[in-house]
Design an enzyme around this catalytic site. Structure first.
Site, PDB file in Angstrom:
ATOM      1  CG  ASP A 170      -6.434  -0.388   3.805  1.00 51.65           C
ATOM      2  OD1 ASP A 170      -5.869   0.239   2.892  1.00 51.65           O
ATOM      3  OD2 ASP A 170      -7.110  -1.414   3.598  1.00 51.65           O
ATOM      4  CG  ASP A 231      -6.021  -5.105  -1.968  1.00 48.56           C
ATOM      5  OD1 ASP A 231      -7.114  -5.195  -1.392  1.00 48.56           O
ATOM      6  OD2 ASP A 231      -5.104  -4.342  -1.580  1.00 48.56           O
TER       7      ASP A 231
END
Length: 428
Positions: A170, A231
Protein backbone atom coordinates in the site's frame (compact mmCIF):
# COMPACT_ATOMS: atom_id res chain seq x y z
CA UNK A 1 -32.30 -10.65 -40.81
CA UNK A 2 -32.87 -7.13 -42.01
CA UNK A 3 -29.63 -5.27 -42.68
CA UNK A 4 -29.09 -1.63 -41.78
CA UNK A 5 -26.29 -0.50 -44.06
CA UNK A 6 -26.06 3.06 -42.68
CA UNK A 7 -25.69 1.90 -39.10
CA UNK A 8 -23.23 -0.78 -40.19
CA UNK A 9 -21.06 1.82 -41.92
CA UNK A 10 -21.15 4.04 -38.82
CA UNK A 11 -20.20 1.13 -36.59
CA UNK A 12 -17.30 0.25 -38.86
CA UNK A 13 -16.11 3.87 -38.86
CA UNK A 14 -16.25 3.95 -35.06
CA UNK A 15 -14.23 0.75 -34.87
CA UNK A 16 -11.60 2.21 -37.19
CA UNK A 17 -11.45 5.41 -35.14
CA UNK A 18 -10.79 3.41 -32.01
CA UNK A 19 -8.15 1.40 -33.85
CA UNK A 20 -6.38 4.68 -34.55
CA UNK A 21 -6.58 5.68 -30.88
CA UNK A 22 -5.09 2.44 -29.54
CA UNK A 23 -2.75 0.88 -32.11
CA UNK A 24 -3.11 -2.87 -32.43
CA UNK A 25 0.60 -3.54 -32.56
CA UNK A 26 1.79 -1.15 -29.86
CA UNK A 27 4.76 -2.69 -28.05
CA UNK A 28 4.26 -3.56 -24.41
CA UNK A 29 6.56 -2.16 -21.76
CA UNK A 30 9.10 -4.54 -20.33
CA UNK A 31 7.47 -6.53 -17.52
CA UNK A 32 8.73 -7.34 -14.05
CA UNK A 33 10.95 -10.34 -14.66
CA UNK A 34 9.87 -12.72 -11.90
CA UNK A 35 7.94 -15.16 -14.09
CA UNK A 36 4.72 -14.64 -12.11
CA UNK A 37 1.18 -13.47 -12.93
CA UNK A 38 1.36 -14.62 -16.54
CA UNK A 39 -2.43 -14.54 -16.36
CA UNK A 40 -4.37 -12.34 -13.91
CA UNK A 41 -3.93 -13.47 -10.31
CA UNK A 42 -6.95 -15.13 -8.68
CA UNK A 43 -7.70 -15.49 -4.99
CA UNK A 44 -9.46 -14.21 -1.90
CA UNK A 45 -8.67 -10.99 0.01
CA UNK A 46 -10.18 -10.01 3.33
CA UNK A 47 -10.40 -6.21 3.19
CA UNK A 48 -13.78 -5.18 1.72
CA UNK A 49 -15.75 -7.82 3.58
CA UNK A 50 -13.93 -7.90 6.94
CA UNK A 51 -12.00 -4.60 6.98
CA UNK A 52 -9.99 -3.96 10.20
CA UNK A 53 -12.07 -5.86 12.72
CA UNK A 54 -9.78 -6.46 15.72
CA UNK A 55 -12.45 -7.47 18.25
CA UNK A 56 -12.06 -11.22 18.47
CA UNK A 57 -13.79 -11.35 21.83
CA UNK A 58 -17.10 -9.92 20.62
CA UNK A 59 -16.88 -11.03 16.99
CA UNK A 60 -14.69 -14.16 16.86
CA UNK A 61 -16.01 -15.24 13.46
CA UNK A 62 -15.25 -11.98 11.63
CA UNK A 63 -12.14 -10.53 13.27
CA UNK A 64 -8.80 -10.53 11.44
CA UNK A 65 -7.28 -13.68 12.86
CA UNK A 66 -5.54 -16.95 12.13
CA UNK A 67 -8.89 -18.71 12.57
CA UNK A 68 -10.57 -16.67 9.81
CA UNK A 69 -7.87 -17.46 7.24
CA UNK A 70 -7.70 -21.14 8.13
CA UNK A 71 -11.46 -21.43 7.69
CA UNK A 72 -11.29 -19.69 4.34
CA UNK A 73 -8.41 -21.94 3.24
CA UNK A 74 -10.46 -25.03 4.06
CA UNK A 75 -13.44 -23.75 2.09
CA UNK A 76 -11.34 -22.71 -0.90
CA UNK A 77 -10.43 -26.37 -1.29
CA UNK A 78 -13.62 -28.14 -0.21
CA UNK A 79 -16.02 -25.84 -2.12
CA UNK A 80 -14.22 -25.86 -5.45
CA UNK A 81 -12.63 -22.39 -5.38
CA UNK A 82 -9.10 -23.73 -5.78
CA UNK A 83 -10.18 -25.94 -8.68
CA UNK A 84 -11.79 -22.92 -10.33
CA UNK A 85 -8.46 -21.05 -10.19
CA UNK A 86 -8.64 -19.05 -6.95
CA UNK A 87 -5.30 -20.03 -5.41
CA UNK A 88 -4.10 -17.03 -3.36
CA UNK A 89 -5.47 -16.52 0.17
CA UNK A 90 -4.53 -12.93 1.00
CA UNK A 91 -4.26 -11.07 4.29
CA UNK A 92 -4.82 -7.30 4.06
CA UNK A 93 -4.12 -4.61 6.68
CA UNK A 94 -4.42 -5.09 10.47
CA UNK A 95 -2.59 -8.41 10.87
CA UNK A 96 0.46 -6.89 12.60
CA UNK A 97 1.42 -6.31 16.18
CA UNK A 98 1.70 -2.58 17.00
CA UNK A 99 5.51 -2.79 17.22
CA UNK A 100 8.35 -4.58 15.44
CA UNK A 101 10.34 -7.18 17.36
CA UNK A 102 13.75 -6.61 18.95
CA UNK A 103 15.49 -7.31 15.62
CA UNK A 104 13.36 -4.83 13.70
CA UNK A 105 11.16 -7.44 12.06
CA UNK A 106 7.41 -7.21 11.57
CA UNK A 107 5.43 -9.59 13.72
CA UNK A 108 1.85 -10.80 13.72
CA UNK A 109 -0.45 -9.86 16.57
CA UNK A 110 0.21 -12.67 19.07
CA UNK A 111 -3.38 -12.93 20.30
CA UNK A 112 -5.04 -13.04 16.89
CA UNK A 113 -2.27 -15.03 15.15
CA UNK A 114 -0.88 -17.22 17.94
CA UNK A 115 1.10 -19.40 15.53
CA UNK A 116 2.52 -16.47 13.58
CA UNK A 117 2.44 -16.03 9.82
CA UNK A 118 4.91 -18.84 9.16
CA UNK A 119 2.58 -21.45 10.67
CA UNK A 120 -0.36 -20.00 8.75
CA UNK A 121 1.65 -20.12 5.51
CA UNK A 122 2.49 -23.77 6.13
CA UNK A 123 -1.18 -24.55 6.70
CA UNK A 124 -2.23 -22.69 3.54
CA UNK A 125 0.47 -24.46 1.52
CA UNK A 126 -0.68 -27.82 2.87
CA UNK A 127 -4.01 -27.12 1.18
CA UNK A 128 -2.31 -26.51 -2.17
CA UNK A 129 -2.93 -22.76 -1.87
CA UNK A 130 -0.64 -19.71 -1.67
CA UNK A 131 -0.52 -17.00 0.98
CA UNK A 132 -0.61 -13.26 0.38
CA UNK A 133 0.22 -10.56 2.92
CA UNK A 134 -0.01 -6.78 3.25
CA UNK A 135 2.51 -4.04 4.03
CA UNK A 136 2.96 -0.34 3.27
CA UNK A 137 5.65 1.68 1.49
CA UNK A 138 5.37 4.52 4.02
CA UNK A 139 5.96 4.99 7.73
CA UNK A 140 2.66 3.39 8.72
CA UNK A 141 0.02 1.21 7.10
CA UNK A 142 -3.30 2.84 6.29
CA UNK A 143 -4.70 1.50 9.57
CA UNK A 144 -1.71 2.79 11.56
CA UNK A 145 0.43 -0.34 11.96
CA UNK A 146 4.21 -0.32 11.30
CA UNK A 147 5.13 0.67 7.72
CA UNK A 148 8.08 -0.61 5.72
CA UNK A 149 9.88 2.70 5.09
CA UNK A 150 13.51 2.12 6.09
CA UNK A 151 12.91 -1.62 6.46
CA UNK A 152 12.39 -2.78 2.87
CA UNK A 153 15.16 -5.42 2.85
CA UNK A 154 14.27 -6.72 6.31
CA UNK A 155 10.56 -6.98 5.47
CA UNK A 156 11.13 -8.64 2.11
CA UNK A 157 13.35 -11.26 3.71
CA UNK A 158 10.90 -11.74 6.58
CA UNK A 159 8.07 -12.42 4.14
CA UNK A 160 10.25 -14.84 2.20
CA UNK A 161 11.29 -16.64 5.40
CA UNK A 162 7.66 -17.01 6.38
CA UNK A 163 6.76 -18.55 3.01
CA UNK A 164 4.66 -15.67 1.70
CA UNK A 165 3.69 -15.89 -2.00
CA UNK A 166 2.19 -12.43 -2.65
CA UNK A 167 2.73 -8.95 -1.24
CA UNK A 168 0.09 -6.23 -1.47
CA UNK A 169 2.10 -3.03 -0.94
CA UNK A 170 0.00 0.00 0.00
CA UNK A 171 0.99 3.68 -0.23
CA UNK A 172 -0.23 5.45 2.93
CA UNK A 173 1.93 7.76 5.06
CA UNK A 174 4.55 8.42 2.37
CA UNK A 175 5.83 11.99 2.49
CA UNK A 176 6.69 12.58 -1.18
CA UNK A 177 6.20 11.21 -4.68
CA UNK A 178 9.93 10.54 -4.86
CA UNK A 179 9.86 8.41 -1.72
CA UNK A 180 6.75 6.68 -3.05
CA UNK A 181 8.38 5.75 -6.36
CA UNK A 182 11.73 4.86 -4.81
CA UNK A 183 10.04 2.70 -2.18
CA UNK A 184 8.02 0.70 -4.69
CA UNK A 185 11.09 0.16 -6.85
CA UNK A 186 13.27 -0.80 -3.91
CA UNK A 187 10.77 -3.32 -2.55
CA UNK A 188 10.47 -4.90 -6.00
CA UNK A 189 14.22 -5.46 -6.04
CA UNK A 190 14.28 -6.61 -2.41
CA UNK A 191 11.62 -9.25 -3.04
CA UNK A 192 13.53 -10.61 -6.02
CA UNK A 193 16.77 -10.72 -4.04
CA UNK A 194 15.20 -13.10 -1.51
CA UNK A 195 15.07 -15.80 -4.18
CA UNK A 196 11.44 -16.57 -3.34
CA UNK A 197 8.80 -16.13 -6.07
CA UNK A 198 6.49 -13.46 -4.63
CA UNK A 199 3.76 -11.75 -6.67
CA UNK A 200 4.09 -7.98 -6.19
CA UNK A 201 0.79 -6.06 -6.04
CA UNK A 202 1.26 -2.27 -6.00
CA UNK A 203 -0.91 0.72 -5.14
CA UNK A 204 1.69 3.03 -6.69
CA UNK A 205 -0.41 4.81 -9.38
CA UNK A 206 -3.36 5.27 -6.99
CA UNK A 207 -1.27 7.55 -4.79
CA UNK A 208 0.29 9.38 -7.74
CA UNK A 209 -2.88 10.40 -9.58
CA UNK A 210 -3.84 13.35 -7.32
CA UNK A 211 -0.48 15.04 -8.03
CA UNK A 212 1.02 13.55 -11.18
CA UNK A 213 0.05 11.24 -14.04
CA UNK A 214 1.63 7.81 -13.48
CA UNK A 215 4.11 6.34 -15.93
CA UNK A 216 2.48 2.94 -16.40
CA UNK A 217 5.28 1.64 -18.60
CA UNK A 218 7.69 2.24 -15.71
CA UNK A 219 5.33 0.81 -13.10
CA UNK A 220 4.97 -2.38 -15.13
CA UNK A 221 8.72 -2.91 -14.89
CA UNK A 222 8.44 -3.26 -11.11
CA UNK A 223 4.95 -4.60 -10.30
CA UNK A 224 2.80 -7.60 -11.25
CA UNK A 225 -0.41 -5.61 -10.86
CA UNK A 226 -1.25 -2.09 -9.82
CA UNK A 227 -4.23 -0.16 -8.50
CA UNK A 228 -5.16 3.22 -10.00
CA UNK A 229 -8.55 4.00 -8.48
CA UNK A 230 -10.15 4.22 -5.03
CA UNK A 231 -11.03 1.17 -2.94
CA UNK A 232 -14.11 -0.65 -4.07
CA UNK A 233 -17.11 -0.77 -1.76
CA UNK A 234 -20.14 -3.04 -1.73
CA UNK A 235 -22.28 -0.77 -3.91
CA UNK A 236 -23.35 -0.35 -7.51
CA UNK A 237 -22.11 3.25 -7.51
CA UNK A 238 -18.63 2.03 -6.61
CA UNK A 239 -18.53 -0.61 -9.36
CA UNK A 240 -19.91 1.89 -11.85
CA UNK A 241 -17.34 4.55 -10.93
CA UNK A 242 -14.48 2.06 -11.44
CA UNK A 243 -15.77 1.15 -14.90
CA UNK A 244 -16.28 4.83 -15.78
CA UNK A 245 -12.72 5.65 -14.68
CA UNK A 246 -11.29 2.71 -16.63
CA UNK A 247 -13.05 3.58 -19.89
CA UNK A 248 -12.15 7.26 -19.62
CA UNK A 249 -8.45 6.42 -19.11
CA UNK A 250 -8.22 3.39 -21.39
CA UNK A 251 -5.88 5.07 -23.87
CA UNK A 252 -3.29 5.31 -21.08
CA UNK A 253 -3.71 1.92 -19.42
CA UNK A 254 -5.06 -0.78 -21.77
CA UNK A 255 -1.94 -1.34 -23.87
CA UNK A 256 0.29 -1.69 -20.79
CA UNK A 257 -1.49 -4.78 -19.47
CA UNK A 258 -0.28 -8.23 -20.45
CA UNK A 259 1.38 -11.40 -19.14
CA UNK A 260 3.32 -10.50 -16.01
CA UNK A 261 1.58 -7.16 -15.33
CA UNK A 262 -2.09 -6.14 -15.01
CA UNK A 263 -4.30 -3.15 -14.24
CA UNK A 264 -6.15 -3.91 -11.00
CA UNK A 265 -9.67 -2.43 -10.59
CA UNK A 266 -9.88 -3.93 -7.07
CA UNK A 267 -11.86 -6.73 -5.45
CA UNK A 268 -14.90 -8.71 -6.52
CA UNK A 269 -17.75 -7.98 -4.08
CA UNK A 270 -20.04 -10.63 -5.54
CA UNK A 271 -21.83 -12.62 -2.84
CA UNK A 272 -22.12 -9.75 -0.37
CA UNK A 273 -25.00 -7.33 0.20
CA UNK A 274 -24.84 -4.26 -2.05
CA UNK A 275 -25.25 -5.52 -5.62
CA UNK A 276 -28.35 -6.88 -7.30
CA UNK A 277 -28.01 -10.08 -9.31
CA UNK A 278 -27.70 -8.18 -12.58
CA UNK A 279 -25.05 -5.89 -11.07
CA UNK A 280 -23.07 -8.92 -9.88
CA UNK A 281 -23.22 -10.27 -13.44
CA UNK A 282 -21.92 -6.92 -14.68
CA UNK A 283 -18.96 -6.96 -12.31
CA UNK A 284 -17.98 -10.53 -13.19
CA UNK A 285 -18.32 -9.93 -16.93
CA UNK A 286 -16.39 -6.67 -16.99
CA UNK A 287 -13.60 -7.88 -14.70
CA UNK A 288 -13.16 -10.70 -17.22
CA UNK A 289 -13.13 -8.25 -20.14
CA UNK A 290 -10.61 -6.02 -18.33
CA UNK A 291 -8.20 -8.91 -17.67
CA UNK A 292 -8.40 -7.92 -14.02
CA UNK A 293 -6.93 -9.84 -11.09
CA UNK A 294 -9.86 -11.70 -9.53
CA UNK A 295 -9.67 -11.25 -5.76
CA UNK A 296 -12.95 -12.10 -4.08
CA UNK A 297 -13.76 -10.29 -0.84
CA UNK A 298 -16.73 -12.08 0.65
CA UNK A 299 -17.59 -14.66 3.29
CA UNK A 300 -17.14 -18.08 1.73
CA UNK A 301 -18.89 -19.58 4.76
CA UNK A 302 -22.10 -17.78 3.80
CA UNK A 303 -22.45 -17.35 0.05
CA UNK A 304 -25.47 -18.11 -2.09
CA UNK A 305 -25.34 -20.93 -4.65
CA UNK A 306 -26.12 -18.36 -7.36
CA UNK A 307 -23.18 -16.10 -6.43
CA UNK A 308 -20.90 -19.12 -6.08
CA UNK A 309 -21.85 -20.38 -9.54
CA UNK A 310 -21.17 -16.95 -11.04
CA UNK A 311 -17.76 -16.64 -9.39
CA UNK A 312 -16.84 -20.17 -10.48
CA UNK A 313 -18.23 -19.83 -14.03
CA UNK A 314 -15.54 -21.65 -15.99
CA UNK A 315 -16.27 -19.96 -19.33
CA UNK A 316 -16.08 -16.47 -17.83
CA UNK A 317 -12.91 -17.34 -15.93
CA UNK A 318 -11.46 -18.66 -19.20
CA UNK A 319 -11.95 -15.20 -20.72
CA UNK A 320 -10.27 -13.56 -17.75
CA UNK A 321 -7.38 -16.03 -17.89
CA UNK A 322 -7.02 -15.98 -21.67
CA UNK A 323 -3.36 -16.63 -22.58
CA UNK A 324 -3.21 -13.90 -25.24
CA UNK A 325 -3.17 -11.50 -22.30
CA UNK A 326 -4.74 -8.44 -23.90
CA UNK A 327 -6.99 -6.18 -21.85
CA UNK A 328 -10.39 -5.29 -23.27
CA UNK A 329 -11.73 -1.79 -23.83
CA UNK A 330 -14.92 0.20 -24.31
CA UNK A 331 -15.75 0.34 -28.02
CA UNK A 332 -18.77 2.62 -27.87
CA UNK A 333 -21.45 4.09 -25.62
CA UNK A 334 -24.84 5.12 -27.03
CA UNK A 335 -27.93 6.06 -25.03
CA UNK A 336 -26.84 4.39 -21.77
CA UNK A 337 -25.83 1.22 -23.59
CA UNK A 338 -22.13 0.45 -23.62
CA UNK A 339 -20.22 -2.14 -25.66
CA UNK A 340 -16.83 -3.50 -24.59
CA UNK A 341 -14.68 -6.04 -26.42
CA UNK A 342 -11.55 -8.06 -25.74
CA UNK A 343 -9.36 -10.02 -28.18
CA UNK A 344 -8.72 -13.62 -27.15
CA UNK A 345 -6.38 -16.39 -28.24
CA UNK A 346 -7.30 -18.37 -31.33
CA UNK A 347 -8.80 -15.32 -33.10
CA UNK A 348 -11.74 -15.35 -30.66
CA UNK A 349 -13.30 -12.27 -29.02
CA UNK A 350 -15.29 -11.51 -25.87
CA UNK A 351 -18.05 -8.92 -26.11
CA UNK A 352 -19.91 -7.30 -23.19
CA UNK A 353 -22.94 -5.04 -23.55
CA UNK A 354 -23.97 -3.11 -20.42
CA UNK A 355 -27.30 -1.39 -19.83
CA UNK A 356 -26.53 1.53 -17.51
CA UNK A 357 -30.15 2.66 -17.33
CA UNK A 358 -31.57 2.31 -13.81
CA UNK A 359 -35.22 2.78 -14.69
CA UNK A 360 -37.64 0.69 -16.72
CA UNK A 361 -37.21 -2.84 -17.94
CA UNK A 362 -34.89 -4.75 -20.28
CA UNK A 363 -33.70 -2.89 -23.38
CA UNK A 364 -33.02 -4.25 -26.84
CA UNK A 365 -29.73 -3.60 -28.59
CA UNK A 366 -28.86 -4.51 -32.16
CA UNK A 367 -25.20 -5.19 -32.92
CA UNK A 368 -23.84 -4.98 -36.45
CA UNK A 369 -21.54 -7.98 -36.64
CA UNK A 370 -19.14 -6.13 -38.97
CA UNK A 371 -18.34 -3.67 -36.18
CA UNK A 372 -17.01 -6.27 -33.74
CA UNK A 373 -13.42 -7.28 -33.17
CA UNK A 374 -11.95 -4.48 -35.26
CA UNK A 375 -14.00 -5.71 -38.17
CA UNK A 376 -12.34 -9.14 -38.31
CA UNK A 377 -14.01 -11.14 -35.52
CA UNK A 378 -16.68 -12.51 -37.87
CA UNK A 379 -15.05 -12.21 -41.26
CA UNK A 380 -16.45 -14.09 -43.12
CA UNK A 381 -18.52 -15.79 -40.37
CA UNK A 382 -18.43 -16.79 -36.72
CA UNK A 383 -20.16 -18.72 -33.99
CA UNK A 384 -21.56 -16.74 -31.04
CA UNK A 385 -22.22 -18.10 -27.55
CA UNK A 386 -23.91 -16.08 -24.82
CA UNK A 387 -22.19 -16.80 -21.48
CA UNK A 388 -24.00 -14.39 -19.14
CA UNK A 389 -26.52 -13.89 -17.65
CA UNK A 390 -27.32 -17.44 -18.82
CA UNK A 391 -25.40 -19.62 -21.20
CA UNK A 392 -26.96 -20.36 -24.59
CA UNK A 393 -25.73 -21.00 -28.10
CA UNK A 394 -26.75 -18.22 -30.49
CA UNK A 395 -25.40 -19.94 -33.59
CA UNK A 396 -23.58 -18.84 -36.75
CA UNK A 397 -23.51 -15.26 -38.02
CA UNK A 398 -22.17 -13.82 -41.23
CA UNK A 399 -20.02 -10.70 -41.33
CA UNK A 400 -22.90 -8.69 -42.82
CA UNK A 401 -25.60 -9.82 -40.38
CA UNK A 402 -26.91 -8.39 -37.12
CA UNK A 403 -27.46 -9.71 -33.61
CA UNK A 404 -30.27 -8.46 -31.37
CA UNK A 405 -29.98 -8.91 -27.62
CA UNK A 406 -31.90 -7.75 -24.52
CA UNK A 407 -30.13 -6.44 -21.43
CA UNK A 408 -31.64 -5.93 -17.98
CA UNK A 409 -31.21 -2.57 -16.21
CA UNK A 410 -27.64 -2.36 -14.75
CA UNK A 411 -27.06 -5.80 -16.23
CA UNK A 412 -24.68 -7.15 -18.87
CA UNK A 413 -24.82 -9.68 -21.68
CA UNK A 414 -21.46 -11.39 -22.16
CA UNK A 415 -20.73 -13.07 -25.50
CA UNK A 416 -17.91 -15.19 -26.86
CA UNK A 417 -17.25 -15.02 -30.61
CA UNK A 418 -15.24 -17.74 -32.31
CA UNK A 419 -14.16 -18.17 -35.90
CA UNK A 420 -15.65 -21.32 -37.39
CA UNK A 421 -15.37 -22.72 -40.90
CA UNK A 422 -18.69 -23.71 -42.37
CA UNK A 423 -20.53 -24.17 -45.64
CA UNK A 424 -23.47 -22.23 -46.97
CA UNK A 425 -25.65 -25.21 -46.09
CA UNK A 426 -24.62 -24.81 -42.43
CA UNK A 427 -25.61 -21.16 -42.48
CA UNK A 428 -28.95 -21.98 -44.05
Amino acid sequence: MQLRSTERQLDCALALCFLALIPWGIPRARALDNGLAMTPTMGWLHWERFMCNLDCQEEPDSCISEQLFMQMAELMVSDGWKDAGYEYLCIDDCWMAPQRDSKGRLQADPQRFPGGIHRLANYVHSKGLKLGIYADVGNKTCAGFPGSFGYYDIDAQTFADWGVDLLKFDGCYCDSLQHLADGYKYMSSALNKTGRRIVYSCEWPLYMWPLEKPNYEEIRQYCNHWRSFADISDSWQSVKSILDWTSSHQERIVHVAGPGGWNDPDMLVIGNFGLSWDQQVTQMALWAIMAAPLFMSNDLRNISPQAKALLQHKDVIAINQDPLGKQGYQLRKVSNLELWERPLAGLAWAIAVINWQEIGGPRSYTISIVSLGRGVACNPACHITQLLPVKRELGFYEWTSELKIRINPTGTVLLRIEKKSHTSETLL
